[in-house]
Design a protein around this motif. Structure first.
Motif, PDB file in Angstrom:
ATOM      1  N   UNK A  71       0.829  -1.203   0.000  1.00  0.00           N
ATOM      2  CA  UNK A  71       0.000   0.000   0.000  1.00  0.00           C
ATOM      3  C   UNK A  71       0.866   1.257   0.000  1.00  0.00           C
ATOM      4  N   UNK A  72       1.934   1.230   0.808  1.00  0.00           N
ATOM      5  CA  UNK A  72       2.827   2.391   0.849  1.00  0.00           C
ATOM      6  C   UNK A  72       3.516   2.613  -0.491  1.00  0.00           C
ATOM      7  N   UNK A  73       4.015   1.528  -1.095  1.00  0.00           N
ATOM      8  CA  UNK A  73       4.708   1.643  -2.376  1.00  0.00           C
ATOM      9  C   UNK A  73       3.770   2.075  -3.500  1.00  0.00           C
ATOM     10  N   UNK A  82       0.238   9.194   7.573  1.00  0.00           N
ATOM     11  CA  UNK A  82       1.544   9.207   8.233  1.00  0.00           C
ATOM     12  C   UNK A  82       1.414   9.617   9.692  1.00  0.00           C
ATOM     13  N   UNK A  83       0.578  10.650   9.956  1.00  0.00           N
ATOM     14  CA  UNK A  83       0.355  11.068  11.343  1.00  0.00           C
ATOM     15  C   UNK A  83      -0.325   9.970  12.146  1.00  0.00           C
ATOM     16  N   UNK A 184      20.375   8.047   6.251  1.00  0.00           N
ATOM     17  CA  UNK A 184      19.176   7.968   5.409  1.00  0.00           C
ATOM     18  C   UNK A 184      18.666   9.357   5.067  1.00  0.00           C
ATOM     19  N   UNK A 185      18.629  10.234   6.063  1.00  0.00           N
ATOM     20  CA  UNK A 185      18.146  11.595   5.817  1.00  0.00           C
ATOM     21  C   UNK A 185      19.117  12.382   4.944  1.00  0.00           C
ATOM     22  N   UNK A 186      20.373  11.981   4.955  1.00  0.00           N
ATOM     23  CA  UNK A 186      21.353  12.666   4.130  1.00  0.00           C
ATOM     24  C   UNK A 186      21.556  12.040   2.766  1.00  0.00           C
ATOM     25  N   UNK A 187      20.849  10.941   2.487  1.00  0.00           N
ATOM     26  CA  UNK A 187      20.974  10.297   1.183  1.00  0.00           C
ATOM     27  C   UNK A 187      22.251   9.502   0.998  1.00  0.00           C
ATOM     28  N   UNK A 267      12.609  12.007   2.807  1.00  0.00           N
ATOM     29  CA  UNK A 267      11.447  12.625   3.444  1.00  0.00           C
ATOM     30  C   UNK A 267      10.374  11.622   3.841  1.00  0.00           C
ATOM     31  N   UNK A 268      10.377  10.437   3.283  1.00  0.00           N
ATOM     32  CA  UNK A 268       9.344   9.444   3.564  1.00  0.00           C
ATOM     33  C   UNK A 268      10.013   8.133   3.983  1.00  0.00           C
TER      34      UNK A 268
END
Length: 296
Positions: A71-73, A82-83, A184-187, A267-268
Motif C-alpha cells: 500500500x505504501x509503495x 503518516x500522522x 538515510x536523511x542525508x541520502x 522525506x518518507x
C-alpha cells in the motif's frame, strides 16, 4: 509514485489479518502457560502449542506488513495516514512502557515491602514471628529470594560480567542506528546499509550473550524459575526484554532489506523511524534492568 491528496484519508479494504493475529497470539500465550505449569512429562502439548503459535505470529507479521508495504509503495498513504501511523506507534510504545512498568512495580514491591515484612519489619512483625521466624530478609540470596529448602540454594549473576557487556552492546547499537538514520536523511546509502547492518549484528550478539548467561545461570549458579521470587522476577524481566530484542532485531533486518531495495527516501521513511523508536525504547528498558536487577 503518486500519493493520495491530504484531504482524502486512505481506508484499506477488509483484511483477515487481525483475526489471524488474535488466533496466533492466543495460541502462543496458551501454549506458554500450559508449558510452564505442566507436570513433569506433560509439557509436550504446551510446548507444541507455543511453537505453533510462534510460527503463526511470524507468518502473520510477514503477511500483514507485506500488505502495508504494498500500500505504501503504491502511493496510497498521505500526510494524514503518516500522522496516524506515528500516533499509533507512540501509543504502542506507551503500552510497552506500562507493560514493563507492571513488572518493575512487582520487583520494587517485593524488594521494598514484602521481603522486609517477612523479615519482621513494620507490618510484618507477626508474620515473621508465627509464619517464618527463621527467614533472613536479604534480597538476592537463598534466604531472602527463595529458601534453599524450596528451590535450592542459588547465586546471583555478577553485574560486571556479561550484563555489563550486554549493556555496552545495546548502547553501541543505539549509536549505530542513530548514525544510520542520519545517513538515510542525508541520502548516504552506503553508510545507511553499513550502520543499520551493524545494528542488526549487535542485536544478534546481545541475544547470543543473553542465552549464554541463561545457561550459566542454570548450570553454574542454580538460578532458575524455581529460585523463589528473585528467580521469577529475574527471568520475567530479562526474558520479556530478550523477547523484545528478538522482535526488534527481526524488524531491523527487514528494514535493512527494504533500505537495500530503495523503499525509503529522505522525506518518507516512517517504517525506519518506527523501528528506530522501538529500538531506543528497548535500550532504555535494558538500562533500567541493568541498574535494578543486576547492580542494586
Amino acid at each position: 509514485m503518486g500519493h493520495q491528496q491530504d484531504d482524502v484519508y486512505y481506508v484499506p479494504k477488509n483484511s483477515y489479518w487481525p483475526i489471524v493475529a488474535a488466533i496466533a497470539m492466543f495460541t502462543t500465550v496458551y501454549g506458554a502457560a500450559h508449558w510452564l505449569n505442566a507436570q513433569p512429562g506433560e509439557a509436550g502439548f504446551g510446548k507444541g502449542m507455543f511453537w505453533t503459535g510462534v510460527v503463526l505470529v511470524l507468518g502473520m507479521f510477514f503477511g500483514w506488513f507485506r500488505s502495508v508495504i504494498h500500500e505504501s509503495r503504491a502511493g496510497s498513504y498521505n500526510a494524514q495516514v503518516d500522522r496516524s501511523f506515528r500516533m499509533g506507534m507512540l501509543w504502542f510504545i506507551f503500552s510497552e512502557v506500562m507493560f514493563f512498568g507492571a513488572f518493575f512495580g512487582a520487583l520494587f514491591y517485593a524488594r521494598i515491602f514484602s521481603v522486609p515484612w517477612l523479615g519482621g519489619e513494620g507490618h510484618g512483625v507477626l508474620t515473621h514471628q508465627f509464619l517464618w521466624s527463621t527467614y533472613s530478609a536479604a534480597w538476592g540470596a537463598s534466604g531472602g529470594g527463595g529458601p534453599a529448602a524450596v528451590g535450592g540454594a542459588f547465586q546471583t549473576i555478577p553485574a560486571w560480567g556479561l550484563p555489563l557487556v550486554n549493556t555496552l552492546i545495546l548502547l553501541s547499537s543505539g549509536v549505530t542506528i542513530t548514525i544510520a538514520h542520519h545517513a538515510l536523511r542525508g541520502g548516504r546509502r552506503g553508510q545507511l546499509l553499513l550502520f543499520l547492518g551493524l545494528t542488526v549484528l549487535l542485536g544478534s550478539l546481545f541475544l547470543y550473550c543473553q542465552s549464554h548467561e541463561y545457561m550459566e545461570a542454570y548450570q553454574n549458579f542454580n538460578l532458575t524459575l524455581h529460585s523463589g521470587v528473585y528467580g521469577a522476577t529475574f527471568f520475567m524481566l530479562t526474558g520479556f526484554h530478550g523477547m523484545h530484542v528478538t522482535l526488534g532485531t527481526i524488524m531491523l533486518a527487514i528494514i535493512w532489506l527494504r533500505c537495500a531495495k530503495g523503499h525509503f527516501t529522505r522525506d518518507h521513511h516512517f517504517g525506519f523511524e518506527a523501528v528506530a523508536w522501538y529500538w531506543h525504547f528497548v535500550d532504555v528498558v535494558w538500562l533500567a534492568l541493568f541498574m535494578f536487577v543486576y547492580v542494586l
